[in-house]
Design an enzyme around this catalytic site. Structure first.
Site, short mmCIF file in Angstrom:
data_model
loop_
_atom_site.label_atom_id
_atom_site.label_comp_id
_atom_site.label_asym_id
_atom_site.label_seq_id
_atom_site.Cartn_x
_atom_site.Cartn_y
_atom_site.Cartn_z
N LYS A 109 3.97 -41.95 4.30
CA LYS A 109 2.56 -42.35 4.43
C LYS A 109 2.51 -43.54 5.34
CE LYS A 109 -0.78 -40.96 2.00
NZ LYS A 109 -1.53 -39.75 2.07
N1 GLU Z 1 -3.25 -37.18 4.05
C1 GLU Z 1 -3.12 -35.94 3.39
C2 GLU Z 1 -2.47 -36.09 2.03
O1 GLU Z 1 -2.51 -37.15 1.44
C3 GLU Z 1 -2.45 -34.88 4.26
C4 GLU Z 1 -1.05 -35.18 4.70
C5 GLU Z 1 -0.52 -34.22 5.75
O2 GLU Z 1 -1.23 -33.30 6.10
O3 GLU Z 1 0.61 -34.43 6.17
O4 GLU Z 1 -1.96 -35.17 1.46
#
Ligand code: GLU
Length: 420
Positions: A109
């Site tokens: 993240k």
């Molecule tokens: N931000 C989204 C999540 O928390 C998607 C992450 C992604 O598509 O890699 O799952």
């Protein structure tokens, strides 16, 4: 470092959940520690020239929880409250989410501490490009693939793609997902998370023997996830009675006209002032009677202060970490709320991100129907497996979902062994 991370309430929450599940799984101490802590924490300072000529420094973080099952995958968030502890917690949850869904990824993240609502698009572009440049040596299609999250859009992904591709001297669409379709983004990615939330909410209604058409839903948060969850639910014949965002909350017991609301939001920037519904206190909105309550914004909105007063039948956790462990305990003791835990409920986004990455690596593209059908198949499989697991082990859905994800990661750590 461990103490620093644990001081953050969101990381504390993720670590506490992990400890509980590790006890449940009786994880070997050595594997347990390796699963718990992030592999890489990268923090960069980002000098940006503002539109008025001033230079401002922002801070950006990327946490790569582990790379044992493949590249790390996860979003990049722009929000004023972003800090390294929160990002590390979100990376840990991404881990279990990818493993639960059987995707060949570890969790990652990123976040930049900023308020995008106060930045012009030109400032956001300079900030995004500077971040992409600063972390370019730590990412790559086989190392770390970012995607949109709170406060970021396909346009931000396009700038990252462009910055990385310029550096490499070739077009590298597989460096990022959630990008615009004209840059080889996937059909269906924009609505994927919200679509998945609505699909799973309908599956939960089926399990409770409640009709989907006419079921009522309250959506807290009206960004990408909340708005697509609402419109997909409405397409199933469900009635959206309450919606909130940072500008306020609205209520209409007969169902809110979502097209009119979308137009109002596009014009005014938020739901406040929408005339097709009554104003309601956002905290009180969460406590109204409904079939489905979907918190679709940030962490820790269902707490020990409101958990006992919820009047929903299904809690569809569209956001990451919306329910605190104290609230979890209350909900578990009540036993009358069907929880669709976050790492399953919002997994539609990362699942279609995986489809996007696969399409990019193959230089091939699927239709929207193909994408959404494959998504529903995968979500349904994970949903049914979870119910089976929880039935067998007599455990709550959150514990079951986390245990499935954590066990898969632990197995890989154990089989690969410890180097050197
Ligand atoms: N931000 C989204 C999540 O928390 C998607 C992450 C992604 O598509 O890699 O799952």
């Amino acid at each position: 470092m461990k103490e620093e991370l644990l001081k953050d309430p969101v990381f504390g929450m993720a670590a506490g959940q992990f400890d509980r599940v590790a006890d449940f799984l009786n994880l070997d101490e050595r594997v347990r520690e390796r699963c718990k802590w992030p592999k890489r924490i990268i923090t960069v300072s980002l000098p940006v020239t503002m539109d008025d000529g001033r230079m401002e420094i922002f801070f950006g973080h990327r946490v790569q929880h582990h790379l044992s099952r493949g590249p790390v995958k996860g979003g990049l968030r722009f929000h004023p409250n972003v800090n390294v502890g929160e990002v590390a917690a979100l990376a840990m949850w991404m881990n279990w989410k990818c493993a639960l869904m059987g995707l060949p990824y570890g969790g990652g993240k990123g976040g930049i501490t900023c308020d995008p609502r106060k930045l012009s698009m030109a400032e956001q572009e300079r900030l995004t490009r500077r971040f992409a440049e600063e972390i370019s040596t730590f990412i790559g299609p086989e190392i770390d693939v970012m995607a949109p999250d709170v406060g970021t859009t396909p346009q931000h992904m396009a700038w990252i793609l462009d910055t990385y591709s310029t550096r490499e001297g070739r077009f590298v669409p597989e460096i990022i997902t959630g990008k615009p379709v004209e840059l080889q983004g996937s059909e269906g990615r924009t609505q994927a998370t919200g679509h998945g939330v609505a699909f799973l909410a309908s599956r939960a209604l089926n399990k409770l023997d409640l009709p989907v058409a006419g079921a009522t839903a309250i959506i807290q948060g009206f960004g990408n996830v909340g708005s697509y969850a609402a419109s997909t639910m409405a397409s199933y014949g469900m009635k959206i009675t309450g919606v909130s965002d940072i500008t306020g909350a609205i209520w209409n017991g007969d169902g809110i006209d979502l097209n009119a609301l979308q137009n109002h939001v596009a014009e005014s920037g938020g739901i406040a002032g929408f005339t097709g519904a009554d104003k309601i206190d956002p905290d009180k909105m969460l406590l109204q009677e409904c079939d489905v309550l979907a918190p679709a914004a940030l962490e820790r909105v269902i707490t020990k202060d409101n958990a006992s007063q919820l009047k929903c039948k299904i809690l569809a956790e569209a956001a990451n970490g919306p329910t605190t462990p104290e609230a979890d305990a209350i909900i578990e003791a009540r036993g009358d709320i069907f929880v669709i835990p976050d790492i399953l409920c919002n997994a539609g986004g990362v699942t279609v991100s995986y489809f996007e990455w696969v399409q990019n690596l193959q230089r091939f593209s699927w239709t929207k129907t193909e994408v959404l059908t494959k998504l529903e198949t995968k979500l349904n499989e994970a949903f049914e497996n979870l119910l089976l697991f929880c039935g067998e082990h007599k455990c709550a859905h959150r514990l079951g979902a986390l245990a499935t994800g954590i066990e898969a990661v632990a197995k890989v750590k154990k089989t690969r062994g410890l180097f050197p």
